[in-house]
Design an enzyme around this catalytic site. Sequence first.
Site, PDB file in Angstrom:
ATOM      1  N   SER A   1       0.911  -1.248  -0.038  1.00  0.00           N
ATOM      2  CA  SER A   1       0.117  -0.018   0.081  1.00  0.00           C
ATOM      3  C   SER A   1       0.847   1.244   0.131  1.00  0.00           C
ATOM      4  O   SER A   1       2.031   1.366   0.494  1.00  0.00           O
ATOM      5  CB  SER A   1      -0.960  -0.004   1.262  1.00  0.00           C
ATOM      6  OG  SER A   1      -1.838  -0.885   1.025  1.00  0.00           O
ATOM      7  N   HIS A   2       0.256   2.575  -0.478  1.00  0.00           N
ATOM      8  CA  HIS A   2       1.033   3.534  -0.619  1.00  0.00           C
ATOM      9  C   HIS A   2       1.687   4.056   0.698  1.00  0.00           C
ATOM     10  O   HIS A   2       2.757   4.732   0.672  1.00  0.00           O
ATOM     11  CB  HIS A   2       0.175   4.546  -1.350  1.00  0.00           C
ATOM     12  CG  HIS A   2       0.963   5.969  -1.596  1.00  0.00           C
ATOM     13  ND1 HIS A   2       1.907   5.662  -2.553  1.00  0.00           N
ATOM     14  CD2 HIS A   2       1.063   7.157  -1.215  1.00  0.00           C
ATOM     15  CE1 HIS A   2       2.579   6.793  -2.688  1.00  0.00           C
ATOM     16  NE2 HIS A   2       2.051   7.663  -1.963  1.00  0.00           N
TER      17      HIS A   2
ATOM     18  N   ARG B   1       4.036  23.909   3.886  1.00  0.00           N
ATOM     19  CA  ARG B   1       4.087  23.355   2.475  1.00  0.00           C
ATOM     20  C   ARG B   1       3.443  24.302   1.402  1.00  0.00           C
ATOM     21  O   ARG B   1       3.779  24.452   0.140  1.00  0.00           O
ATOM     22  CB  ARG B   1       3.696  21.837   2.221  1.00  0.00           C
ATOM     23  CG  ARG B   1       4.626  20.927   2.879  1.00  0.00           C
ATOM     24  CD  ARG B   1       4.004  19.467   2.647  1.00  0.00           C
ATOM     25  NE  ARG B   1       4.873  18.529   3.542  1.00  0.00           N
ATOM     26  CZ  ARG B   1       4.587  17.348   3.598  1.00  0.00           C
ATOM     27  NH1 ARG B   1       3.338  17.006   3.385  1.00  0.00           N
ATOM     28  NH2 ARG B   1       5.526  16.704   4.340  1.00  0.00           N
TER      29      ARG B   1
ATOM     30  N   SER C   1       0.132  13.107   8.326  1.00  0.00           N
ATOM     31  CA  SER C   1      -0.817  12.298   7.908  1.00  0.00           C
ATOM     32  C   SER C   1      -0.614  10.887   8.193  1.00  0.00           C
ATOM     33  O   SER C   1      -1.363  10.130   8.598  1.00  0.00           O
ATOM     34  CB  SER C   1      -0.422  12.186   6.287  1.00  0.00           C
ATOM     35  OG  SER C   1      -1.267  11.188   5.794  1.00  0.00           O
TER      36      SER C   1
HETATM   37  C1  LIG Z   1       6.068   9.907  -1.322  1.00  0.00           C
HETATM   38  C2  LIG Z   1       5.266  10.319  -0.270  1.00  0.00           C
HETATM   39  C3  LIG Z   1       5.845  10.212   0.975  1.00  0.00           C
HETATM   40  C4  LIG Z   1       5.120  10.602   2.146  1.00  0.00           C
HETATM   41  N1  LIG Z   1       5.714  10.694   3.120  1.00  0.00           N
HETATM   42  C5  LIG Z   1       4.985  11.083   4.448  1.00  0.00           C
HETATM   43  C6  LIG Z   1       5.638  11.265   5.587  1.00  0.00           C
HETATM   44  O1  LIG Z   1       6.857  11.300   5.837  1.00  0.00           O
HETATM   45  N2  LIG Z   1       4.724  11.431   6.750  1.00  0.00           N
HETATM   46  C7  LIG Z   1       3.627  11.654   6.570  1.00  0.00           C
HETATM   47  O2  LIG Z   1       2.782  11.706   7.487  1.00  0.00           O
HETATM   48  N3  LIG Z   1       2.901  11.492   5.248  1.00  0.00           N
HETATM   49  C8  LIG Z   1       3.586  11.237   4.222  1.00  0.00           C
HETATM   50  N4  LIG Z   1       2.714  10.793   3.182  1.00  0.00           N
HETATM   51  C9  LIG Z   1       1.485  10.886   2.972  1.00  0.00           C
HETATM   52  C10 LIG Z   1       1.013   9.344   3.642  1.00  0.00           C
HETATM   53  O3  LIG Z   1       1.905   8.498   3.250  1.00  0.00           O
HETATM   54  C11 LIG Z   1      -0.452   8.882   3.162  1.00  0.00           C
HETATM   55  O4  LIG Z   1      -1.361   9.907   3.391  1.00  0.00           O
HETATM   56  C12 LIG Z   1      -0.780   7.945   4.088  1.00  0.00           C
HETATM   57  O5  LIG Z   1       0.095   6.728   3.963  1.00  0.00           O
HETATM   58  C13 LIG Z   1      -2.050   7.249   3.364  1.00  0.00           C
HETATM   59  O6  LIG Z   1      -2.374   6.279   4.353  1.00  0.00           O
HETATM   60  P1  LIG Z   1      -3.928   5.437   4.105  1.00  0.00           P
HETATM   61  O7  LIG Z   1      -4.091   4.234   4.825  1.00  0.00           O
HETATM   62  O8  LIG Z   1      -4.652   6.469   4.141  1.00  0.00           O
HETATM   63  O9  LIG Z   1      -3.776   4.898   2.650  1.00  0.00           O
HETATM   64  P2  LIG Z   1      -2.777   4.125   1.647  1.00  0.00           P
HETATM   65  O10 LIG Z   1      -1.659   3.841   2.077  1.00  0.00           O
HETATM   66  O11 LIG Z   1      -2.806   4.740   0.333  1.00  0.00           O
HETATM   67  O12 LIG Z   1      -3.665   2.869   1.426  1.00  0.00           O
HETATM   68  C14 LIG Z   1      -4.895   2.568   0.588  1.00  0.00           C
HETATM   69  C15 LIG Z   1      -5.257   1.360   0.381  1.00  0.00           C
HETATM   70  O13 LIG Z   1      -6.526   1.316  -0.184  1.00  0.00           O
HETATM   71  C16 LIG Z   1      -6.536   0.135  -1.338  1.00  0.00           C
HETATM   72  N5  LIG Z   1      -7.511   0.434  -2.318  1.00  0.00           N
HETATM   73  C17 LIG Z   1      -7.625   1.770  -2.666  1.00  0.00           C
HETATM   74  N6  LIG Z   1      -8.666   1.768  -3.561  1.00  0.00           N
HETATM   75  C18 LIG Z   1      -9.375   0.434  -3.402  1.00  0.00           C
HETATM   76  C19 LIG Z   1     -10.594  -0.035  -3.780  1.00  0.00           C
HETATM   77  N7  LIG Z   1     -11.399   0.639  -4.674  1.00  0.00           N
HETATM   78  N8  LIG Z   1     -11.000  -1.260  -3.437  1.00  0.00           N
HETATM   79  C20 LIG Z   1     -10.083  -1.949  -2.455  1.00  0.00           C
HETATM   80  N9  LIG Z   1      -9.051  -1.297  -1.982  1.00  0.00           N
HETATM   81  C21 LIG Z   1      -8.632  -0.301  -2.441  1.00  0.00           C
HETATM   82  C22 LIG Z   1      -5.112   0.062  -1.801  1.00  0.00           C
HETATM   83  O14 LIG Z   1      -4.972  -1.014  -2.089  1.00  0.00           O
HETATM   84  C23 LIG Z   1      -4.124   0.309  -0.184  1.00  0.00           C
HETATM   85  O15 LIG Z   1      -4.222  -0.813   0.454  1.00  0.00           O
HETATM   86  C24 LIG Z   1       3.765  10.749   1.837  1.00  0.00           C
HETATM   87  C25 LIG Z   1       3.209  10.556   0.670  1.00  0.00           C
HETATM   88  C26 LIG Z   1       3.699  10.261  -0.345  1.00  0.00           C
HETATM   89  C27 LIG Z   1       2.935  10.030  -1.698  1.00  0.00           C
END
Ligand SMILES: Cc1cc2nc3c(=O)[nH]c(=O)nc-3n(C[C@H](O)[C@H](O)[C@H](O)COP(=O)(O)OP(=O)(O)OC[C@H]3O[C@@H](n4cnc5c(N)ncnc54)[C@H](O)[C@@H]3O)c2cc1C
EC number: 1.3.5.1
Length: 659
Positions: free
Chosen positions: A42-43, A301, A410
């Site tokens: 995941s991202h 930012r 985040s």
């Molecule tokens: C390069 C980069 C560096 C970063 N560095 C930092 C940092 O140092 N500190 C900080 O606080 N934040 C940072 N961020 C932001 C942070 O990483 C993200 O906002 C956060 O990790 C998002 O987590 P999440 O669990 O919400 O989603 P994600 O980790 O994006 O997970 C999304 C999940 O949803 C699933 N998914 C998506 N659509 C569907 C669907 N339709 N059906 C089923 N599954 C689906 C995917 O497979 C994945 O498992 C960074 C972002 C980037 C781009």
Amino acid sequence: MRILHTDVLVIGGGLAGQRAAIGARRRGLEVTIISLVPAKRSHSAAAQGGMQASLGNCRGAQGDNEDLHFADTVRGSDWGADQQVVRMFAHTAPKAIRELAAWGVPWSRVERGEHSITVNGQKQTVSEADAAHGLITSRNFGGTAKWRACYVSDGTGHAMLYTMSNQAIAAGIPVHERMEAVALIHDGERCCGAIVRNLMSGELVAYLARATCIATGGFGRIYRVSTNAIINEGMGAAIALETGRAALGNMEAVQFHPTGIFPAGILVTEGCRGDGGLLLDGAGERFMPGYEPEKAELASRDVVSRRMEEHIAAGHAASSRFGEHLWLDIRLLGEAHINTQLREVQEICQYFLGIDPARELIPVRPAQHYSMGGVRTDPHCHSPTLRGLFAVGEAACWDMHGFNRLGGNSVAETVVAGMIAGEAIADFCASPEGALTVSTTLAEEFHRREANKLAAIAGNSGGESAVELTRLMQETMTANVGIFRHGDKLQQAVNTLRDLLQRSANVGLRSQARGPNPELVAAYRLPRMLKLALCVASGALAREESRGAHYRDDFPRRDDQKWLCRTLARWPGDDAETPQLDYEALDVMGMELPPGWRGYGARDFIEHPDTATRQAQLEQALAAAGELDRHARQQLLMPFLHLLPAGLQARNQRLGDAP
Ligand SMILES: Cc1cc2nc3c(=O)[nH]c(=O)nc-3n(C[C@H](O)[C@H](O)[C@H](O)COP(=O)(O)OP(=O)(O)OC[C@H]3O[C@@H](n4cnc5c(N)ncnc54)[C@H](O)[C@@H]3O)c2cc1C
């Protein structure tokens, strides 16, 4: 039609989804996670620089506490955030860090003795106390009063996600990988699960659940230049939007990170500037102190990105065969620091630019980075308009970031909101409302609808290409809905996106395969991405002010009188071409920190009529209460502890606190 039953369906296997799942599982519920990719891919794994929590352990963090974290976050949000939610967050973040440490995240630690650091381009020596030795350390990040970003070198997200995933496995939570939620099953009042497409076989399956939680991350890929992974297409937010009931909050609030490497847009972390890196222009001159004397490279930012673009427009860019850019200089940090604390940055520069950042400058330009907007929830991560639907992480608008998220807030949000959502979901399932009495007819109806849509796409011999329309959408968003926005360009963007939405109904496929068929997937997702893009562009066009990351050339001032409100976007029906926009006022009379100057960025704004009254009221309340410690003082101004689960209400302890 195959139906799977589970108590809780979590859509998304990133940090937020997995932490919410663990919480609900610990309360005895059967939980199923679905994910486009294996959970560890995941991202969240891409997060580099750190996770904010006011531990106050190292020298630069001394004196830090929840009050400062709260104030930094509210100022960062340009007063767009829900202040009670920010309080819940700042109070829980230290607990989240410690929980992750106990689960195995190898946080970088304080080392006693003298250390060389780089501040404002100068080397300094700091001494870390014996008492702090071995405690979790932190680094400086933008828009914060203290060094608050806890980190694991610059692979923070990777370490966090692997640890979280191992905990989810240990808790026995199944992850159904390569599955995509394509529609929420609901009756207009209550969400009962989702229709899910198996990306390998093409089968549509109905997952029925008492609670459904969207944790699908951001939607950065509606832009051409983005730091986001290619799976960040916003489908979770889009299927919530398509219910017509759930609202998306503040979609126009899109963050652009100052240091995407140029031209690819891959991120190099804010930790580079936090650790002392500088921004230089084409002439090799440092320019940020001239624009932002208070915080220079470490303003928030939105401010730094705007200043960079202004500086480029004023003719100070460096140029390359790909276009104009600026430089990030981390040479002054030294090879030893880069090879230990900024290892990913070193590798990214080496692999994608062919340069060694210990010796050469890094070409950078702001790139789309983060979606502050998402599925609108209440403080318990629950949709107020579609019961049984929860949302967490970047996919949600909880709303602690308002119009600009601070770096490190985040990943902290993902875990904290996951902790709160897990409890809230379990409470909901234990309540009479949480019983599921859905008829399979409803699931069949949604199943049939999606099956028909897919059949229509597969059988369409129209002349449009999904890839080309996606490219046009991304170009439009980057050109017209970027860092600097203007009414004319935004109107053009809305017109173009509407046109693309119509054309998306006429996409022809060369392959009819129902299984792993990228063309089919692109055609199926395209109208949903366009609907999200229309929410962003329409919200930006309507909001005639500048706040945080939303900057209008034609309305350059923040206008608290007219626009101290959250945008709510709903999709009114299948045939609609634009979202319906409503607004939710932010109540100044309930704020602990009434709107003012952020401490950096623009100083002039149009004041809200209640600001002075609220300020006077707070001062009177404090004067009348007499001597209070900071906790009692805070509770007097804006109570929030009652919103947290009982297990998260305890005070945080720091070095030097009375035992
Ligand atoms: C390069 C980069 C560096 C970063 N560095 C930092 C940092 O140092 N500190 C900080 O606080 N934040 C940072 N961020 C932001 C942070 O990483 C993200 O906002 C956060 O990790 C998002 O987590 P999440 O669990 O919400 O989603 P994600 O980790 O994006 O997970 C999304 C999940 O949803 C699933 N998914 C998506 N659509 C569907 C669907 N339709 N059906 C089923 N599954 C689906 C995917 O497979 C994945 O498992 C960074 C972002 C980037 C781009």
